[in-house]
Structure formats: structure tokens, C-alpha cells
Design a protein around this motif. Structure first.
Motif, PDB file in Angstrom:
ATOM      1  N   MET A 116       0.978  -1.252   0.299  1.00 41.08           N
ATOM      2  CA  MET A 116      -0.299   0.224  -0.247  1.00 41.08           C
ATOM      3  C   MET A 116       1.296   1.456  -0.298  1.00 41.08           C
ATOM      4  SD  MET A 116      -3.153  -1.872   0.226  1.00 41.08           S
ATOM      5  CE  MET A 116      -2.369  -2.261  -1.032  1.00 41.08           C
ATOM      6  N   LYS A 169      -1.340  -0.228  11.922  1.00 42.40           N
ATOM      7  CA  LYS A 169      -1.943  -0.781  11.218  1.00 42.40           C
ATOM      8  C   LYS A 169      -2.468  -2.340  11.017  1.00 42.40           C
ATOM      9  CE  LYS A 169      -2.216   3.970   9.066  1.00 42.40           C
ATOM     10  NZ  LYS A 169      -2.428   4.505   7.862  1.00 42.40           N
ATOM     11  N   PRO A 215     -11.519   6.207   5.041  1.00 40.77           N
ATOM     12  CA  PRO A 215     -11.384   4.545   5.658  1.00 40.77           C
ATOM     13  C   PRO A 215      -9.474   4.716   5.321  1.00 40.77           C
ATOM     14  CG  PRO A 215     -12.347   4.582   3.320  1.00 40.77           C
ATOM     15  CD  PRO A 215     -12.885   6.026   3.893  1.00 40.77           C
ATOM     16  N   PHE A 257       3.432   1.858   3.825  1.00 43.76           N
ATOM     17  CA  PHE A 257       4.519   2.999   3.444  1.00 43.76           C
ATOM     18  C   PHE A 257       4.055   4.061   4.913  1.00 43.76           C
ATOM     19  CE2 PHE A 257       7.218   2.451  -0.164  1.00 43.76           C
ATOM     20  CZ  PHE A 257       6.961   1.717  -0.183  1.00 43.76           C
ATOM     21  N   LYS A 306       3.396   2.290  13.837  1.00 42.70           N
ATOM     22  CA  LYS A 306       2.544   2.604  12.779  1.00 42.70           C
ATOM     23  C   LYS A 306       2.278   1.088  11.796  1.00 42.70           C
ATOM     24  CE  LYS A 306       2.138   5.977  10.356  1.00 42.70           C
ATOM     25  NZ  LYS A 306       2.001   7.315   8.847  1.00 42.70           N
ATOM     26  N   ALA A 351      -0.106   4.324  -1.868  1.00 39.68           N
ATOM     27  CA  ALA A 351      -0.952   5.191  -2.046  1.00 39.68           C
ATOM     28  C   ALA A 351      -0.925   5.793  -0.920  1.00 39.68           C
ATOM     29  CB  ALA A 351      -1.784   5.516  -2.421  1.00 39.68           C
TER      30      ALA A 351
HETATM   31  O1  C5P Z   1      -0.926   8.510   5.888  1.00 41.97           O
HETATM   32  P1  C5P Z   1      -0.324   7.539   6.866  1.00 41.97           P
HETATM   33  O2  C5P Z   1       1.272   7.463   7.868  1.00 41.97           O
HETATM   34  O3  C5P Z   1      -0.917   6.485   7.737  1.00 41.97           O
HETATM   35  O4  C5P Z   1      -0.073   5.845   5.671  1.00 41.97           O
HETATM   36  C1  C5P Z   1       0.959   4.717   5.882  1.00 41.97           C
HETATM   37  C2  C5P Z   1      -0.170   3.638   4.707  1.00 41.97           C
HETATM   38  O5  C5P Z   1      -1.777   3.586   4.961  1.00 41.97           O
HETATM   39  C3  C5P Z   1       0.709   4.439   3.702  1.00 41.97           C
HETATM   40  O6  C5P Z   1       0.447   2.405   3.604  1.00 41.97           O
HETATM   41  C4  C5P Z   1      -0.954   3.912   3.286  1.00 41.97           C
HETATM   42  O7  C5P Z   1      -0.695   3.869   1.397  1.00 41.97           O
HETATM   43  C5  C5P Z   1      -1.600   3.742   4.056  1.00 41.97           C
HETATM   44  N1  C5P Z   1      -2.844   4.411   4.077  1.00 41.97           N
HETATM   45  C6  C5P Z   1      -3.920   3.817   4.176  1.00 41.97           C
HETATM   46  N2  C5P Z   1      -5.639   4.434   3.618  1.00 41.97           N
HETATM   47  C7  C5P Z   1      -5.108   5.794   4.628  1.00 41.97           C
HETATM   48  C8  C5P Z   1      -4.197   5.845   5.103  1.00 41.97           C
HETATM   49  C9  C5P Z   1      -3.295   5.751   4.821  1.00 41.97           C
HETATM   50  O8  C5P Z   1      -4.166   2.622   2.750  1.00 41.97           O
HETATM   51  N3  C5P Z   1      -6.195   5.996   4.767  1.00 41.97           N
END
Ligand code: C5P
Length: 216
Positions: free
Chosen positions: A92, A162, A125, A144, A158, A94
Motif C-alpha cells: 500500500m 495498522k 477509511p 509505507f 505505525k 498510495a
Molecule cells: O498516511 P499514513 O502515514 O497513515 O500512511 C501509512 C500507510 O497507510 C501507507 O501505506 C498508506 O498507503 C496507508 N494508508 C491507507 N489508507 C489511508 C491512509 C494511509 O491505506 N486512509
């Protein structure tokens, strides 16, 4: 075979920003170019994987051998990710918008005598977190993390929060967003692997090779 170590594997990748509409002509976005995710998709295909690339709005051509699904918003991206399951690996990449406008206007908002619209935001989400908790969770889930400070500590947090197996942490205090190079740390349950500053294509190649090693 040795040169196509990912043959028979399905790798699901998200890349690019998302656009969150304000009205039919305006949106909230970020500076992600999609280059790192597209490079990973290209290398995964080159090493033999079946690749589904869920792409936000970017100005990039589709790498050879990759099935690309274009989306605009975070919610569309989440649906496309679900529709692409099952997968052996999810990467992931993005830069999903954290917030969207709660009620986007159906027609263009007009400027009116000094009155400024108040945008009510709501949380998008978390695609990575929900995929990690899914019944059909891929065996290897990689996220990422773009950080400017305390890069490794935030990324370790993180990873746990996550439910990802690995976090690829990059220091974006320089010009990584939209730039050509990347300096990353691979955070796993076992520890931290720090790579030297590399072109994004080289980061992608090494990451995909690292994935192939993990799947053996
Ligand atoms: O934005 P953040 O630092 O939390 O992003 C960390 C990871 O979570 C990345 O891999 C990003 O693609 C993913 N992400 C996601 N959906 C979100 C926010 C982040 O899949 N709404």
C-alpha cells in the motif's frame, strides 16, 4: 524459475494520491506523484507476479504486464482493493487523503460577496488498516510511512497500529514527494533494515526482491 521468482503470485499495489471532491470542479489532493508505487508494480511484474495496480490520479504510463485500475477517491480505492482480493502480497504505497469533504456540493460553489465557505471534513477509511484486519488478508501486507521526524520510531508504531507486516519508512524532509530518489528503512517484526539513498526504481527493485525472498 530463478529469474521469475514471483511467478504464480498475485501482488496488489496502491499508488498515487487520492482526490477528494469539494464540488464538481474542485478537490483536496496531495503531492504524491505515484512514481514509487508504479516502479514497484513494474518490478513485481518483471519478476513474474500477476500485478493489480490501483492508481489514484497520476500522470504516469502503466508498466508492462500490470493490470491497472484507476480510481479517484479514497473510498473508490478501498473498494477497488477489496475487489482485487485475494492476493498473496499487498503493498500500500498510495498517499491516501486523510480527510474528505463531508458533503461535496453537486454544483459549483459560487463566490459570494466576501462570504467564505466552511468545509466540513470527515475521516477517510484507512485502507491499509482495514486490509490488515480483513478475513482475506494477504499473507504479506506492506505499508509505507512518509515522515519528516522520528522516522523509525513513528514507523514502528505505525506497523503495529495498522497491523502491517512491514512498513517501508521514508524520510520526506527533503524532496522525496514527487522527486526521483528515496531513502528508506524497512521495519519488520525482526528489526530495521536501513538502505542508502537510492533512485526510486532501485528502491522498487530491492523491495520486490526482498518480497520474493520472504515468500520462498
Ligand atoms: O498516511 P499514513 O502515514 O497513515 O500512511 C501509512 C500507510 O497507510 C501507507 O501505506 C498508506 O498507503 C496507508 N494508508 C491507507 N489508507 C489511508 C491512509 C494511509 O491505506 N486512509
Amino acid at each position: 524459475p530463478a529469474h521469475r521468482p514471483l511467478y504464480g503470485k498475485h501482488i496488489l499495489i496502491t499508488a498515487g494520491p487520492t482526490h477528494e471532491p469539494i464540488d464538481p470542479v474542485r478537490y483536496i489532493a496531495n503531492r504524491s506523484s505515484g512514481r514509487q508505487g508504479f516502479a514497484i508494480a513494474g518490478w513485481a511484474a518483471a519478476l513474474g507476479a500477476r500485478v493489480t495496480l490501483v492508481a489514484g490520479p497520476v500522470a504516469l504510463s502503466t508498466p508492462t504486464g500490470v493490470e491497472r485500475i484507476d480510481v479517484e477517491t479514497a473510498r473508490e480505492m478501498q473498494q477497488a482493493v477489496r475487489d482485487a482480493l485475494p492476493a498473496d502480497v499487498a503493498v500500500m504505497v498510495a498517499a491516501v487523503a486523510d480527510w474528505r469533504v463531508d458533503h461535496a456540493a453537486d454544483s459549483k460553489m459560487k463566490k459570494q460577496n466576501g462570504q467564505v465557505p466552511a468545509l466540513q471534513l470527515t475521516e477517510n477509511p484507512d485502507i491499509l488498516a482495514s486490509l490488515s484486519a480483513d478475513d482475506r488478508r494477504p499473507g504479506l501486507v506492506i505499508g509505507f510511512a512518509a515522515e519528516t521526524d522520528n522516522v523509525i520510531a513513528y514507523a514502528q508504531d505505525k506497523r503495529k497500529r495498522k497491523g502491517a507486516d512491514w512498513i517501508v519508512a521514508n524520510d520526506v524532509s527533503g524532496d522525496v514527494m514527487g522527486g526521483a530518489r528515496n531513502s528508506v528503512h524497512i521495519i519488520t517484526a525482526g528489526g530495521v533494515e536501513s538502505w542508502e539513498d537510492l533512485p526510486k526504481g532501485e528502491v522498487a527493485k530491492r523491495l520486490v526482491e526482498r518480497i520474493a525472498d520472504e515468500l520462498v
